[in-house]
Design a protein around this motif. Structure first.
Motif, PDB file in Angstrom:
ATOM      1  N   ALA A 123       0.822  -1.216   0.000  1.00 34.36           N
ATOM      2  CA  ALA A 123       0.000   0.000   0.000  1.00 34.36           C
ATOM      3  C   ALA A 123       0.858   1.269   0.000  1.00 34.36           C
ATOM      4  O   ALA A 123       0.610   2.176  -0.816  1.00 34.36           O
ATOM      5  CB  ALA A 123      -0.961  -0.019   1.181  1.00 34.36           C
ATOM      6  N   PRO A 124       1.882   1.408   0.878  1.00 28.72           N
ATOM      7  CA  PRO A 124       2.730   2.605   0.782  1.00 28.72           C
ATOM      8  C   PRO A 124       3.430   2.742  -0.563  1.00 28.72           C
ATOM      9  O   PRO A 124       3.569   3.861  -1.080  1.00 28.72           O
ATOM     10  CB  PRO A 124       3.749   2.411   1.921  1.00 28.72           C
ATOM     11  N   LEU A 125       3.857   1.612  -1.142  1.00 33.10           N
ATOM     12  CA  LEU A 125       4.513   1.669  -2.445  1.00 33.10           C
ATOM     13  C   LEU A 125       3.557   2.177  -3.518  1.00 33.10           C
ATOM     14  O   LEU A 125       3.933   3.016  -4.357  1.00 33.10           O
ATOM     15  CB  LEU A 125       5.046   0.283  -2.824  1.00 33.10           C
ATOM     16  N   ALA A 126       2.317   1.703  -3.484  1.00 32.58           N
ATOM     17  CA  ALA A 126       1.326   2.159  -4.462  1.00 32.58           C
ATOM     18  C   ALA A 126       1.072   3.656  -4.309  1.00 32.58           C
ATOM     19  O   ALA A 126       0.943   4.377  -5.313  1.00 32.58           O
ATOM     20  CB  ALA A 126       0.022   1.375  -4.293  1.00 32.58           C
ATOM     21  N   ASN A 127       1.008   4.139  -3.080  1.00 34.14           N
ATOM     22  CA  ASN A 127       0.789   5.572  -2.862  1.00 34.14           C
ATOM     23  C   ASN A 127       1.956   6.401  -3.380  1.00 34.14           C
ATOM     24  O   ASN A 127       1.759   7.466  -3.993  1.00 34.14           O
ATOM     25  CB  ASN A 127       0.581   5.845  -1.376  1.00 34.14           C
ATOM     26  N   ILE A 128       3.176   5.932  -3.146  1.00 37.17           N
ATOM     27  CA  ILE A 128       4.355   6.666  -3.625  1.00 37.17           C
ATOM     28  C   ILE A 128       4.381   6.700  -5.146  1.00 37.17           C
ATOM     29  O   ILE A 128       4.627   7.744  -5.760  1.00 37.17           O
ATOM     30  CB  ILE A 128       5.631   6.024  -3.054  1.00 37.17           C
ATOM     31  N   LEU A 129       4.109   5.561  -5.782  1.00 38.94           N
ATOM     32  CA  LEU A 129       4.079   5.529  -7.244  1.00 38.94           C
ATOM     33  C   LEU A 129       2.983   6.447  -7.784  1.00 38.94           C
ATOM     34  O   LEU A 129       3.169   7.119  -8.803  1.00 38.94           O
ATOM     35  CB  LEU A 129       3.859   4.090  -7.725  1.00 38.94           C
ATOM     36  N   ALA A 130       1.838   6.479  -7.094  1.00 37.85           N
ATOM     37  CA  ALA A 130       0.718   7.298  -7.559  1.00 37.85           C
ATOM     38  C   ALA A 130       1.065   8.778  -7.498  1.00 37.85           C
ATOM     39  O   ALA A 130       0.773   9.532  -8.439  1.00 37.85           O
ATOM     40  CB  ALA A 130      -0.525   7.003  -6.730  1.00 37.85           C
ATOM     41  N   PHE A 442      -6.392   9.481  -4.897  1.00 42.92           N
ATOM     42  CA  PHE A 442      -6.212  10.828  -4.372  1.00 42.92           C
ATOM     43  C   PHE A 442      -4.742  11.178  -4.161  1.00 42.92           C
ATOM     44  O   PHE A 442      -4.389  12.361  -4.185  1.00 42.92           O
ATOM     45  CB  PHE A 442      -7.048  11.011  -3.111  1.00 42.92           C
ATOM     46  N   PHE A 443      -3.870  10.205  -3.968  1.00 44.87           N
ATOM     47  CA  PHE A 443      -2.449  10.527  -4.001  1.00 44.87           C
ATOM     48  C   PHE A 443      -2.046  10.969  -5.403  1.00 44.87           C
ATOM     49  O   PHE A 443      -1.201  11.853  -5.568  1.00 44.87           O
ATOM     50  CB  PHE A 443      -1.608   9.337  -3.542  1.00 44.87           C
ATOM     51  N   ALA A 444      -2.634  10.355  -6.422  1.00 49.40           N
ATOM     52  CA  ALA A 444      -2.382  10.826  -7.787  1.00 49.40           C
ATOM     53  C   ALA A 444      -2.884  12.259  -7.972  1.00 49.40           C
ATOM     54  O   ALA A 444      -2.224  13.087  -8.610  1.00 49.40           O
ATOM     55  CB  ALA A 444      -3.055   9.889  -8.793  1.00 49.40           C
ATOM     56  N   PHE A 446      -3.164  14.460  -5.532  1.00 47.30           N
ATOM     57  CA  PHE A 446      -2.240  15.317  -4.786  1.00 47.30           C
ATOM     58  C   PHE A 446      -1.021  15.662  -5.644  1.00 47.30           C
ATOM     59  O   PHE A 446      -0.555  16.799  -5.661  1.00 47.30           O
ATOM     60  CB  PHE A 446      -1.777  14.639  -3.501  1.00 47.30           C
ATOM     61  N   GLY A 447      -0.502  14.645  -6.351  1.00 46.82           N
ATOM     62  CA  GLY A 447       0.655  14.881  -7.211  1.00 46.82           C
ATOM     63  C   GLY A 447       0.345  15.864  -8.321  1.00 46.82           C
ATOM     64  O   GLY A 447       1.142  16.776  -8.607  1.00 46.82           O
ATOM     65  N   ALA A 448      -0.827  15.704  -8.972  1.00 46.84           N
ATOM     66  CA  ALA A 448      -1.207  16.646 -10.034  1.00 46.84           C
ATOM     67  C   ALA A 448      -1.390  18.049  -9.465  1.00 46.84           C
ATOM     68  O   ALA A 448      -1.008  19.040 -10.100  1.00 46.84           O
ATOM     69  CB  ALA A 448      -2.483  16.167 -10.719  1.00 46.84           C
ATOM     70  N   GLY A 449      -1.979  18.139  -8.268  1.00 43.28           N
ATOM     71  CA  GLY A 449      -2.134  19.444  -7.645  1.00 43.28           C
ATOM     72  C   GLY A 449      -0.803  20.094  -7.340  1.00 43.28           C
ATOM     73  O   GLY A 449      -0.623  21.303  -7.537  1.00 43.28           O
ATOM     74  N   LEU A 450       0.160  19.301  -6.868  1.00 45.35           N
ATOM     75  CA  LEU A 450       1.503  19.831  -6.623  1.00 45.35           C
ATOM     76  C   LEU A 450       2.140  20.331  -7.914  1.00 45.35           C
ATOM     77  O   LEU A 450       2.749  21.406  -7.951  1.00 45.35           O
ATOM     78  CB  LEU A 450       2.380  18.752  -5.986  1.00 45.35           C
ATOM     79  N   ALA A 451       2.012  19.533  -8.975  1.00 47.06           N
ATOM     80  CA  ALA A 451       2.616  19.929 -10.254  1.00 47.06           C
ATOM     81  C   ALA A 451       1.995  21.214 -10.790  1.00 47.06           C
ATOM     82  O   ALA A 451       2.687  22.051 -11.381  1.00 47.06           O
ATOM     83  CB  ALA A 451       2.467  18.801 -11.267  1.00 47.06           C
ATOM     84  N   GLN A 452       0.684  21.387 -10.580  1.00 47.01           N
ATOM     85  CA  GLN A 452      -0.006  22.563 -11.100  1.00 47.01           C
ATOM     86  C   GLN A 452      -0.030  23.720 -10.107  1.00 47.01           C
ATOM     87  O   GLN A 452      -0.718  24.714 -10.325  1.00 47.01           O
ATOM     88  CB  GLN A 452      -1.438  22.187 -11.496  1.00 47.01           C
ATOM     89  N   SER A 453       0.692  23.592  -9.000  1.00 46.60           N
ATOM     90  CA  SER A 453       0.788  24.687  -8.040  1.00 46.60           C
ATOM     91  C   SER A 453       1.803  25.727  -8.467  1.00 46.60           C
ATOM     92  O   SER A 453       1.943  26.768  -7.808  1.00 46.60           O
ATOM     93  CB  SER A 453       1.159  24.148  -6.645  1.00 46.60           C
ATOM     94  N   PHE A 454       2.509  25.451  -9.552  1.00 43.02           N
ATOM     95  CA  PHE A 454       3.480  26.404 -10.089  1.00 43.02           C
ATOM     96  C   PHE A 454       2.971  26.902 -11.428  1.00 43.02           C
ATOM     97  O   PHE A 454       2.431  26.127 -12.222  1.00 43.02           O
ATOM     98  CB  PHE A 454       4.853  25.741 -10.245  1.00 43.02           C
ATOM     99  N   ARG A 455       3.151  28.173 -11.674  1.00 39.33           N
ATOM    100  CA  ARG A 455       2.594  28.765 -12.877  1.00 39.33           C
ATOM    101  C   ARG A 455       3.170  28.114 -14.125  1.00 39.33           C
ATOM    102  O   ARG A 455       4.367  27.919 -14.245  1.00 39.33           O
ATOM    103  CB  ARG A 455       2.866  30.274 -12.899  1.00 39.33           C
TER     104      ARG A 455
END
Length: 493
Positions: A123-130, A442-444, A446-455
């Motif tokens: 489960a942690p591995l899947a979250n990290i990959l996501a 939702f980890f995926a 979170f990652g997309a949100g992080l990527a789009q947090s920069f202009r």
């Protein structure tokens, strides 16, 4: 967004695999069994091989480096708990006690259950990959928006299934008999609390998509509240009914779960997300307070209309069950006895019985602490738990920066920060983030949100018309002739 203008590239397998996983992870009973987790890890690992890197910039690389630090820390703790000769971790005293009682030598371990940490890694591995794929795939705004739609549409479909299955055959979950929560909607999940958090998170996303669509159709000016009803009447209802219907379906399924924390925190996330989205159109000074107050009033009204079972549970049991509080106290004693490396990943159900409070009912087996942060600290130790907490703190700060710094596509970091806060708070009271069917999509996000947090930087050609500067670079123009118009590139936000 045009779904049909998709040209082949090596990044497409990564995007399609990620979309498949985020849509399918909740399906097989929340993906709580080892076979499902292994399958999703295989899909996500394959997607990482094809992960696009063209759109990554320096901030994204720093985020990936931070995730790498957490991965290294996890690997170190995993080595200590699995190795017959750990570098610094002490052996659990239970192995010497067992050896003395049995009169036979037993190889000790830093974990109370040998090799369990290896099986609990899925489960942690899947979250990290996501989250890694969320950053790499979501660095492109079009792919990030597609993933947001995939999560929203699949969530509405699961919510619709949950409501219909409850009305038609409430004793079944997919093709299996339902053994618990017979009076509650759980969708494809086993636990109603996880289902409530999932449906509530999807309701937050649909609400933001609806607000974005409505705001885009309003005049390009600050909203005049006196004219708002007239402006809304200009929007054809059929253009916003699909989003509105999906919001209502997700809300209906959420309320029918009967989960107190899931419903309460989801409504709170919707209120805050609505206020943050519309903050620029609200009147100064009093606008935010009016929005929050009206949002709370609407939430209380929905509780009265749709959340009768939720309200009755608040009246009878309060905010938190007494047994759960006693379980948290017992978990704190486990942490106190194993502060550095814990009892071993995935060993909570074996570590808990000796610490079980006498004030807890003897009925049932506690296989989870009903608080993910406490359970994490009890299994891997305080240092790694603090490092993970630091990672969450940085992630929330970056997402908040994106919410207040972006001009367009603000709903991507806003949806991420709203669902991240919801899931984190809910996991402090339950085990939502320990269910891969919820955590992977939702980890995926979170990652997309992080990527789009920069202009987003776009490059476009601009004609160079300054003949003087061109001559300074050695370019000559003849009398009466137009200067050559070689394109120069500059960046715009």
């Amino acid at each position: 967004m045009d779904w049909f203008r998709i040209r082949w590239s090596w990044s497409l397998p990564a995007a399609f695999l990620l979309f498949f996983v985020v849509a399918g992870a909740p399906f097989p009973f929340g993906s709580t069994n080892d076979l499902s987790i292994a399958f999703w890890c295989l899909c996500l690992g394959t997607a990482v091989i094809f992960a696009p890197t063209r759109d990554l910039r320096a901030p994204h690389l720093w985020l990936l480096a931070g995730i790498g630090v957490i991965v290294v820390a996890y690997a170190f703790v995993l080595h200590e708990q699995l190795s017959d000769h750990p570098w610094v971790a002490p052996f659990q005293p239970i192995w010497k006690q067992a050896s003395d009682l049995l009169g036979v030598p037993i190889a000790p371990s830093a974990s109370i259950v040998k090799n369990e940490a290896f099986f609990a890694l899925g489960a942690p591995l899947a979250n990290i990959l996501a989250i890694v794929l969320g950053i790499t795939v979501g660095a492109n705004r079009d792919r990030a928006r597609r993933m947001l739609w995939v999560i929203a549409i699949s969530g509405a479909a699961y919510a619709l299934y949950g409501v219909l299955s409850f009305l038609i055959e409430p004793t079944m979950i997919l093709w299996r008999d339902k053994t618990a929560y017979l009076g509650s909607v759980t969708g494809t999940f086993i636990n109603r609390n996880t289902a409530a958090a999932y449906f509530g998170s999807c309701a937050v996303i649909w609400m933001l998509l609806l607000l974005e669509d409505v705001r885009r159709r309003l005049p390009e000016r600050h909203i005049e509240w006196r004219r708002l009803s007239l402006d809304l009447h200009t929007i054809p209802p059929r253009q916003i009914l699909p989003q509105l219907g999906c919001v209502l379906i997700c809300l209906m399924a959420m309320f029918m779960t009967g989960s107190r924390a899931g419903v309460g925190l989801s409504l709170l996330a919707m209120i805050v997300a609505f206020t943050l989205f519309s903050r620029k159109d609200l009147p100064p000074r009093t606008g935010i307070w009016i929005s929050l107050g009206s949002g709370i009033a609407v939430a209380l009204g929905l509780l009265q209309l749709l959340g009768g079972r939720v309200s009755s549970r608040f009246d009878s049991n309060g905010l938190v069950d007494e047994g759960r509080i006693e379980a948290w106290k017992s978990t704190l004693r486990i942490i106190g006895d194993n502060p550095w490396f814990g009892t071993g990943m995935g060993t909570f159900q074996w570590a808990f019985p000796p610490y079980r409070s006498p004030n807890i009912s003897i009925r049932g087996v506690w296989d989870a602490a009903h608080s993910t942060p406490l359970e994490l600290a009890s299994e891997v130790g305080i240092p790694l738990a603090l490092l993970v907490a630091l990672g969450w703190g940085i992630m929330l700060l970056v997402l908040a920066r994106g919410v207040f710094g972006r001009r367009r596509d603000v709903i991507i970091p806003l949806a991420a920060v709203a669902t991240a806060t919801l899931s984190l708070l809910h996991s402090c009271l339950d085990f939502t983030l320990q269910v891969p069917g919820y955590s992977i999509p939702f980890f995926a996000l979170f990652g997309a949100g992080l990527a789009q947090s920069f202009r987003t930087k776009e490059i476009r050609p601009v004609a160079e018309t300054d003949a003087t500067s061109r001559r300074g670079k050695g370019h000559q123009t003849t009398a009466g002739a137009a200067p050559s118009r070689a394109p120069q590139f500059h960046k715009t936000v």
